[in-house]
Design a protein around this motif. Structure first.
Motif, PDB file in Angstrom:
ATOM      1  N   ASP A   1      42.353  47.013  45.614  1.00  0.00           N
ATOM      2  CA  ASP A   1      41.327  47.088  44.573  1.00  0.00           C
ATOM      3  C   ASP A   1      41.196  45.782  43.801  1.00  0.00           C
ATOM      4  OD1 ASP A   1      40.693  49.705  45.196  1.00  0.00           O
ATOM      5  OD2 ASP A   1      41.835  50.578  43.524  1.00  0.00           O
ATOM      6  N   GLN A   2      42.265  45.017  43.673  1.00  0.00           N
ATOM      7  CA  GLN A   2      42.244  43.779  42.901  1.00  0.00           C
ATOM      8  C   GLN A   2      41.467  42.669  43.607  1.00  0.00           C
ATOM      9  OE1 GLN A   2      43.308  44.589  39.865  1.00  0.00           O
ATOM     10  NE2 GLN A   2      43.879  46.466  40.927  1.00  0.00           N
ATOM     11  N   PHE A   3      41.189  42.843  44.889  1.00  0.00           N
ATOM     12  CA  PHE A   3      40.459  41.834  45.638  1.00  0.00           C
ATOM     13  C   PHE A   3      38.952  41.914  45.418  1.00  0.00           C
ATOM     14  CE2 PHE A   3      44.469  41.745  47.838  1.00  0.00           C
ATOM     15  CZ  PHE A   3      44.616  40.413  48.181  1.00  0.00           C
ATOM     16  N   PHE A   4      38.489  42.928  44.698  1.00  0.00           N
ATOM     17  CA  PHE A   4      37.068  43.134  44.470  1.00  0.00           C
ATOM     18  C   PHE A   4      36.825  43.300  42.976  1.00  0.00           C
ATOM     19  CE2 PHE A   4      38.259  44.786  48.595  1.00  0.00           C
ATOM     20  CZ  PHE A   4      37.407  44.089  49.433  1.00  0.00           C
ATOM     21  N   VAL A   5      35.892  42.536  42.432  1.00  0.00           N
ATOM     22  CA  VAL A   5      35.623  42.573  40.998  1.00  0.00           C
ATOM     23  C   VAL A   5      35.268  43.984  40.547  1.00  0.00           C
ATOM     24  CG1 VAL A   5      34.079  41.750  39.180  1.00  0.00           C
ATOM     25  CG2 VAL A   5      34.919  40.159  40.893  1.00  0.00           C
ATOM     26  N   GLY A   6      34.509  44.713  41.343  1.00  0.00           N
ATOM     27  CA  GLY A   6      34.053  46.043  40.961  1.00  0.00           C
ATOM     28  C   GLY A   6      35.150  47.076  40.813  1.00  0.00           C
ATOM     29  N   THR A   7      36.320  46.831  41.400  1.00  0.00           N
ATOM     30  CA  THR A   7      37.418  47.800  41.316  1.00  0.00           C
ATOM     31  C   THR A   7      38.686  47.217  40.688  1.00  0.00           C
ATOM     32  OG1 THR A   7      38.043  47.247  43.590  1.00  0.00           O
ATOM     33  CG2 THR A   7      36.642  49.191  43.271  1.00  0.00           C
ATOM     34  N   ALA A   8      38.688  45.922  40.409  1.00  0.00           N
ATOM     35  CA  ALA A   8      39.881  45.274  39.856  1.00  0.00           C
ATOM     36  C   ALA A   8      40.197  45.819  38.470  1.00  0.00           C
ATOM     37  CB  ALA A   8      39.691  43.760  39.794  1.00  0.00           C
ATOM     38  N   THR A   9      41.477  45.908  38.164  1.00  0.00           N
ATOM     39  CA  THR A   9      41.931  46.319  36.827  1.00  0.00           C
ATOM     40  C   THR A   9      42.861  45.221  36.313  1.00  0.00           C
ATOM     41  OG1 THR A   9      43.667  47.654  37.873  1.00  0.00           O
ATOM     42  CG2 THR A   9      41.658  48.803  37.185  1.00  0.00           C
ATOM     43  N   TRP A  10      44.145  45.309  36.668  1.00  0.00           N
ATOM     44  CA  TRP A  10      45.107  44.315  36.206  1.00  0.00           C
ATOM     45  C   TRP A  10      44.881  42.957  36.849  1.00  0.00           C
ATOM     46  CZ3 TRP A  10      47.809  42.715  40.423  1.00  0.00           C
ATOM     47  CH2 TRP A  10      48.007  43.621  41.471  1.00  0.00           C
TER      48      TRP A  10
ATOM     49  N   TYR B   1      30.584  40.681  33.227  1.00  0.00           N
ATOM     50  CA  TYR B   1      30.517  39.244  32.984  1.00  0.00           C
ATOM     51  C   TYR B   1      30.912  38.469  34.242  1.00  0.00           C
ATOM     52  CZ  TYR B   1      30.803  34.857  30.384  1.00  0.00           C
ATOM     53  OH  TYR B   1      30.618  33.580  29.943  1.00  0.00           O
ATOM     54  N   LEU B   2      31.938  38.916  34.922  1.00  0.00           N
ATOM     55  CA  LEU B   2      32.352  38.255  36.167  1.00  0.00           C
ATOM     56  C   LEU B   2      31.260  38.341  37.229  1.00  0.00           C
ATOM     57  CD1 LEU B   2      36.083  39.300  36.352  1.00  0.00           C
ATOM     58  CD2 LEU B   2      35.222  36.977  36.657  1.00  0.00           C
ATOM     59  N   ILE B   3      30.668  39.513  37.381  1.00  0.00           N
ATOM     60  CA  ILE B   3      29.611  39.673  38.379  1.00  0.00           C
ATOM     61  C   ILE B   3      28.436  38.759  38.061  1.00  0.00           C
ATOM     62  CG2 ILE B   3      27.908  41.307  39.297  1.00  0.00           C
ATOM     63  CD1 ILE B   3      30.149  43.472  39.022  1.00  0.00           C
ATOM     64  N   SER B   4      28.104  38.628  36.783  1.00  0.00           N
ATOM     65  CA  SER B   4      27.000  37.734  36.419  1.00  0.00           C
ATOM     66  C   SER B   4      27.343  36.290  36.749  1.00  0.00           C
ATOM     67  CB  SER B   4      26.659  37.878  34.936  1.00  0.00           C
ATOM     68  OG  SER B   4      27.639  37.271  34.130  1.00  0.00           O
ATOM     69  N   LYS B   5      28.603  35.908  36.579  1.00  0.00           N
ATOM     70  CA  LYS B   5      29.024  34.550  36.935  1.00  0.00           C
ATOM     71  C   LYS B   5      28.926  34.333  38.442  1.00  0.00           C
ATOM     72  CE  LYS B   5      31.378  31.956  34.499  1.00  0.00           C
ATOM     73  NZ  LYS B   5      31.114  30.699  33.843  1.00  0.00           N
ATOM     74  N   ILE B   6      29.312  35.342  39.213  1.00  0.00           N
ATOM     75  CA  ILE B   6      29.245  35.226  40.663  1.00  0.00           C
ATOM     76  C   ILE B   6      27.787  35.117  41.125  1.00  0.00           C
ATOM     77  CG2 ILE B   6      29.653  36.478  42.824  1.00  0.00           C
ATOM     78  CD1 ILE B   6      32.227  37.616  41.439  1.00  0.00           C
TER      79      ILE B   6
ATOM     80  N   THR C   1      40.106  35.105  29.093  1.00  0.00           N
ATOM     81  CA  THR C   1      40.427  36.533  29.172  1.00  0.00           C
ATOM     82  C   THR C   1      40.476  37.136  27.777  1.00  0.00           C
ATOM     83  OG1 THR C   1      41.667  36.233  31.214  1.00  0.00           O
ATOM     84  CG2 THR C   1      42.147  38.206  29.927  1.00  0.00           C
ATOM     85  N   ASP C   2      39.749  38.234  27.615  1.00  0.00           N
ATOM     86  CA  ASP C   2      39.768  38.989  26.366  1.00  0.00           C
ATOM     87  C   ASP C   2      40.154  40.418  26.721  1.00  0.00           C
ATOM     88  OD1 ASP C   2      39.424  40.249  23.955  1.00  0.00           O
ATOM     89  OD2 ASP C   2      37.345  39.597  23.659  1.00  0.00           O
ATOM     90  N   ALA C   3      41.446  40.714  26.663  1.00  0.00           N
ATOM     91  CA  ALA C   3      41.957  42.023  27.068  1.00  0.00           C
ATOM     92  C   ALA C   3      41.483  43.146  26.155  1.00  0.00           C
ATOM     93  CB  ALA C   3      43.481  41.998  27.108  1.00  0.00           C
ATOM     94  N   SER C   4      40.935  42.811  24.991  1.00  0.00           N
ATOM     95  CA  SER C   4      40.450  43.863  24.090  1.00  0.00           C
ATOM     96  C   SER C   4      39.104  44.426  24.537  1.00  0.00           C
ATOM     97  CB  SER C   4      40.325  43.320  22.665  1.00  0.00           C
ATOM     98  OG  SER C   4      39.308  42.338  22.591  1.00  0.00           O
ATOM     99  N   LYS C   5      38.413  43.724  25.425  1.00  0.00           N
ATOM    100  CA  LYS C   5      37.122  44.214  25.925  1.00  0.00           C
ATOM    101  C   LYS C   5      37.359  45.287  26.982  1.00  0.00           C
ATOM    102  CE  LYS C   5      34.134  40.247  25.312  1.00  0.00           C
ATOM    103  NZ  LYS C   5      33.275  39.284  25.985  1.00  0.00           N
ATOM    104  N   PRO C   6      36.452  46.262  27.066  1.00  0.00           N
ATOM    105  CA  PRO C   6      36.578  47.273  28.119  1.00  0.00           C
ATOM    106  C   PRO C   6      36.455  46.633  29.503  1.00  0.00           C
ATOM    107  CG  PRO C   6      34.964  47.946  26.456  1.00  0.00           C
ATOM    108  CD  PRO C   6      35.348  46.530  26.145  1.00  0.00           C
ATOM    109  N   LEU C   7      37.097  47.238  30.488  1.00  0.00           N
ATOM    110  CA  LEU C   7      37.099  46.683  31.845  1.00  0.00           C
ATOM    111  C   LEU C   7      35.685  46.521  32.390  1.00  0.00           C
ATOM    112  CD1 LEU C   7      40.105  48.582  33.484  1.00  0.00           C
ATOM    113  CD2 LEU C   7      40.036  46.223  32.657  1.00  0.00           C
TER     114      LEU C   7
END
Length: 188
Positions: free
Chosen positions: A50-59, A84-89, A72-78
């Protein structure tokens, strides 16, 4: 099948063994212990995958954020971090209306219309599927600011509840909306 085998892999192990082991408490215990470990291993492997894909990554999101130069802002919801990552990609290449829409749609309630005003060196981003201010607005603005040409100004237009929409609502419906759905309290 044997009683006492609770793990899915343990039950599968028992099917590979000769039939006379089906009633053996010892073989059932061994298959269950091994099956439990195999189930745990499978869950761990799935979580790593799951960590290899932005859509399912958590930790693993912090690794993605580091890769794209995002603090990294860990206070933001996943889901906001993922958006934000998808928009960057998506935000690579020549800036077009389609690219801007693609960036917007990577966010929750991010369906946008983009109107160009070339004579004014400006374009307008209008939110069409959300009322009031969309969630994670600052990240969306930052993503658009990063990909747009420096000589262009961007303006944001929001949709608010109209008087006719408000007149059709019940008190409970009205109370379920934040005040920012009724009027532009924050400058876009």
């Amino acid at each position: 099948m044997s009683d006492g085998v609770t793990s899915a892999s343990g039950r599968r192990i028992m099917t590979y063994l000769p039939g006379y082991y089906a009633t053996s408490r010892i073989m059932s215990a061994i298959a269950d212990a091994q099956g439990t470990e195999l189930d745990r291993l499978q869950r761990a492997l799935d979580e790593i995958l799951d960590q290899f894909f932005v859509g399912t990554a958590t930790w693993g999101l912090d690794v993605w954020e580091k890769e794209f130069g995002i603090e990294t802002d860990a206070s933001k919801p996943l889901d906001q971090r993922r958006s934000y990552l998808i928009s960057k990609i998506r935000g690579t290449g020549t800036v077009t209306v389609e690219l801007l829409k693609s960036i917007g749609e990577s966010y929750a309630n991010g369906k946008i219309e983009v109107t160009q005003q070339p004579a004014l060196y400006r374009f307008t981003v209008k939110f069409v599927d959300s009322v009031g201010l969309p969630p994670n607005l600052d990240d969306l603005k930052a993503a658009i600011e990063e990909v747009k040409p420096a000589h262009l100004e961007v303006q944001y237009a929001y949709r608010y509840l109209t008087v006719s929409e408000v007149n059709q609502m019940t008190i409970n419906q009205l109370q379920s909306h934040p005040l920012t759905d009724f009027a532009p309290f924050l400058d876009g």
